[in-house]
Motif scaffolding. Structure first.
Motif, short mmCIF file in Angstrom:
data_model
loop_
_atom_site.label_atom_id
_atom_site.label_comp_id
_atom_site.label_asym_id
_atom_site.label_seq_id
_atom_site.Cartn_x
_atom_site.Cartn_y
_atom_site.Cartn_z
N MET A 1 0.86 -1.17 0.00
CA MET A 1 0.00 0.00 0.00
C MET A 1 0.90 1.23 0.00
O MET A 1 2.07 1.16 0.42
N ILE A 2 0.38 2.35 -0.46
CA ILE A 2 1.15 3.59 -0.47
C ILE A 2 0.47 4.65 0.39
O ILE A 2 1.11 5.31 1.21
N GLY A 3 -0.83 4.81 0.22
CA GLY A 3 -1.52 5.82 1.01
C GLY A 3 -3.00 5.50 1.12
O GLY A 3 -3.57 4.83 0.25
N THR A 4 -3.62 5.95 2.20
CA THR A 4 -5.05 5.76 2.40
C THR A 4 -5.69 7.07 2.86
O THR A 4 -5.01 7.95 3.40
N GLY A 5 -6.98 7.18 2.64
CA GLY A 5 -7.70 8.37 3.08
C GLY A 5 -9.18 8.11 3.15
O GLY A 5 -9.73 7.39 2.31
N GLY B 1 -4.87 14.91 2.11
CA GLY B 1 -5.92 14.15 2.78
C GLY B 1 -5.63 12.68 2.94
O GLY B 1 -6.52 11.90 3.27
N ARG B 2 -4.37 12.28 2.75
CA ARG B 2 -4.00 10.88 2.85
C ARG B 2 -3.01 10.65 3.98
O ARG B 2 -2.36 11.57 4.45
N GLU B 3 -2.88 9.39 4.36
CA GLU B 3 -1.84 8.97 5.28
C GLU B 3 -0.96 7.96 4.57
O GLU B 3 -1.47 7.02 3.93
N GLY B 4 0.34 8.15 4.66
CA GLY B 4 1.27 7.21 4.04
C GLY B 4 1.38 5.96 4.88
O GLY B 4 1.85 6.01 6.02
N ILE B 5 0.95 4.84 4.34
CA ILE B 5 0.96 3.58 5.08
C ILE B 5 1.51 2.49 4.17
O ILE B 5 0.93 2.20 3.12
N SER B 6 2.63 1.88 4.56
CA SER B 6 3.17 0.77 3.80
C SER B 6 2.73 -0.54 4.44
O SER B 6 2.46 -0.61 5.64
N THR B 7 2.64 -1.58 3.63
CA THR B 7 2.25 -2.90 4.10
C THR B 7 3.15 -3.94 3.45
O THR B 7 3.78 -3.68 2.42
N THR B 8 3.22 -5.12 4.04
CA THR B 8 3.96 -6.21 3.42
C THR B 8 3.18 -6.70 2.20
O THR B 8 1.98 -6.44 2.08
N PRO B 9 3.83 -7.43 1.30
CA PRO B 9 3.08 -7.99 0.17
C PRO B 9 1.92 -8.87 0.63
O PRO B 9 0.84 -8.84 0.02
N GLU B 10 2.11 -9.63 1.71
CA GLU B 10 1.04 -10.49 2.22
C GLU B 10 -0.12 -9.66 2.76
O GLU B 10 -1.30 -9.98 2.52
N GLU B 11 0.19 -8.61 3.50
CA GLU B 11 -0.87 -7.73 4.02
C GLU B 11 -1.62 -7.04 2.90
O GLU B 11 -2.84 -6.85 2.97
N THR B 12 -0.90 -6.66 1.85
CA THR B 12 -1.52 -6.02 0.70
C THR B 12 -2.49 -6.98 0.02
O THR B 12 -3.61 -6.61 -0.34
N ALA B 13 -2.08 -8.23 -0.14
CA ALA B 13 -2.95 -9.24 -0.76
C ALA B 13 -4.19 -9.48 0.08
O ALA B 13 -5.30 -9.59 -0.45
#
Length: 331
Positions: free
Chosen positions: A129-133, A297-309
């Motif tokens: 993930m890169i960003g959420t809002g 209006g976003r938050e930068g949030i990274s995730t592992t490949p598994e979390e992204t899936a």
């Protein structure tokens, strides 16, 4: 002993031949067939036109990847069919690390609505993930509801009396509104537009009663009193408007957000996926990038490949159910 220097030279030569070559930056990863990656520019597919929020995110992260890996990461806009054309181009590219894509939250909605030629979860290699809002549920000031509870009461008292503007059928705001209908047991008329701007224009003019839109779209109009914000769609409160309740506070389990993530074709070497994941994570830790994203209006949030899936699978499953119950069709 007179042969020692020659033997030492031979050993050092052999060791040098065995050592893997590195790029100029010293940050390359093993690619296919043992070659070093990247040795040429990498394409970053964006499934929407230039200038949109997904394109902005892609052009924000691409220079960092270029600097990190010593090769150009070049944005390639491939729009159409709700973003599915670009997604399919990326999913069907050669899995050698030279094609990645930045996708938006509408990817999950499109997967629930369009007949894709690939599995939207197993047919890709999630990176991060890169960003959420959060989105915001807003109403025109003429609507006699000062808060979310009052709006729900009004919708229950007058089913079908209010209309709802969305940026298009199958968009995340549209699907979020259908989820609200189903969880709250209310009804209103959906009016799809071609994008946020025309929908907002009619909301401001009082021709529409309600709209779910991103924070940055709404902020100036909320401050000017032209839109009344009543709730946020994320499961937790939104940093832009911490005073607003989340819909989940009234209807536990409600969750609808905008997000961007990075994917690659299925089969892309795992070491390349890992390198990209770590690079995105380090990028998002930078204070200037966090500030830039929050300003949008976003938050930068990274995730592992598994979390992204897992996130993708969960979102797609949610929207598949919503689409089925609401009997949504794409013409």
């Amino acid at each position: 002993m007179k042969y020692w220097p020659s033997c030492l030279l031979l050993v050092l030569t052999l060791l040098a031949q065995e050592a893997p070559a590195q790029s100029n930056t010293g940050k390359s990863a093993q690619g296919t067939k043992g070659t070093q990656w990247p040795q040429r520019p990498v394409r970053v597919v964006v499934p929407f036109p230039a200038g949109g929020s997904t394109d902005i995110i892609a052009r924000l992260v691409s220079p960092h990847l270029t600097e990190e890996f010593g090769q150009q990461f070049i944005v390639d806009n491939r729009s159409g069919a709700g973003g599915t054309i670009g997604a399919e181009i990326a999913a069907r590219a050669t899995p050698d690390g030279y094609t990645v894509a930045v996708i938006p939250s509408s990817y999950a909605g499109a997967a629930a609505l369009y007949p894709l030629s690939f599995d939207p979860v197993k047919g890709i290699a999630p990176i991060s993930m890169i960003g959420t809002g959060s989105f915001i549920l807003g109403v025109h000031p003429s609507v006699p509801a000062q808060n979310f509870k009052a709006l729900i009461d009004l919708l229950k008292a007058k089913p079908g009396a209010l209309n709802f503007a969305s940026p298009g059928t199958g968009s995340t705001p549209h699907l979020a509104s259908e989820l609200l209908k189903q969880m709250a047991g209310v009804n209103f008329v959906h009016v799809p537009y071609k994008g946020d701007t025309p929908a907002l224009t009619d909301l401001l003019a009082g021709q529409m009663h309600m709209q779910i839109a991103s924070g940055p779209v709404y902020v100036p109009h909320i401050k000017a009193g032209k839109v009344r914000a009543v709730a946020v769609t994320a499961s937790k409160r939104y940093f832009l408007f911490p005073e607003l309740p989340s819909i989940a506070e009234s209807y536990p389990g409600f969750h609808a957000i905008g997000w961007n993530g990075m994917i690659a074709p299925a089969g892309t070497p795992r070491d390349i996926i890992n390198r990209l994941n770590r690079s995105v994570a380090s990028f998002l830790k930078r204070p200037d990038i966090q500030e830039r994203l929050r300003n949008d209006g976003r938050e930068g949030i990274s995730t592992t490949p598994e979390e992204t899936a897992q996130m993708l699978a969960s979102e797609i499953a949610t929207w598949v159910k919503v689409v089925k119950v609401a009997n949504i069709r794409i013409n």
